[in-house]
Motif scaffolding. Structure first.
Motif: not given
Length: 212
Positions: A43-47, A101-111, A125-137
């Motif tokens: 859990p909480l690795r890819k959101l 803190k359980a969110l630290s290192g999670a990938v957070f994905h959106s468009d 996103i950065s404050t929560c310790g998560m890494c942002q991931s973005l879809s292609g246009t």
């Protein structure tokens, strides 16, 4: 005519692009950390997140959930009468309040909507310790599992009721009950082994870990 214009120097040479599109594509590829792999071993690795709109009697309702790829559970939900960046920021805040803190290192994905690429959202996103991931246009399949959830929500619940005759507050209650009273707890989920509902699968995995 063409020859005369050429002799008179009236034709412009076609300009060739200098690789800007390619570079932009490469940048987008690097920023897409999910790359259509919607599986997670814990859990909480890819959101995943996105926004969908629902027509109501008093205007549109914008729905912003967060889905955990581990078990397909909706773990945060915010709904507003607008789709400004604050809708998305507050969705993440709900996530932070619940998991910390359980969110630290999670990938957070959106468009690549302006809400998700805004400075304030990236900072959250950065404050929560998560890494942002973005879809292609214009790559809707880059967030296909989130889109699948929206399709299920609308097909199984929202398309069956006249939301356009209901107020936003009424529709909010319907969506909340569907997600937290049925989808997460009772509904068969084809992504999970044996079709287990999201929470049932998560709790079962937790019990297995404690037993070991």
């Amino acid at each position: 005519m063409y020859r005369a214009m050429e002799e008179g120097g009236l034709l412009h040479k076609r300009r060739r692009p200098h690789g800007l599109t390619k570079a932009d594509t490469e940048t987008q590829d690097r920023e897409n950390l999910i790359k259509r792999d919607f599986t997670a071993s814990e859990p909480l690795r890819k959101l995943l997140t996105d926004i969908t709109e629902v027509p109501c009697l008093d205007g549109k309702l914008y729905v912003s959930p967060v889905l955990d790829c581990f078990n397909g559970e909706i773990i945060a939900l915010e709904m507003r009468d607008n789709m400004k960046k604050e809708l998305c920021i507050d969705t993440v805040e709900i996530l932070r309040e619940r998991f910390g803190k359980a969110l630290s290192g999670a990938v957070f994905h959106s468009d690549r909507g302006c809400q998700y690429t805004s400075y304030d959202f990236r900072a959250k996103i950065s404050t929560c310790g998560m890494c942002q991931s973005l879809s292609g246009t214009a790559h809707c399949f880059d967030n296909a599992r989130m889109e699948s959830f929206f399709a299920t929500l609308k097909k199984e619940k929202l398309y069956r009721i006249p939301t356009y005759k209901m107020t936003r507050e009424q529709v909010k209650r319907v969506i909340f009950r569907y997600i937290f009273g049925y989808y997460n707890t009772l509904r068969v989920n084809s992504f999970n082994p044996g079709g287990l509902p999201p929470i049932v699968y998560r709790l079962g995995c937790s019990d297995s870990v404690r037993a070991a």
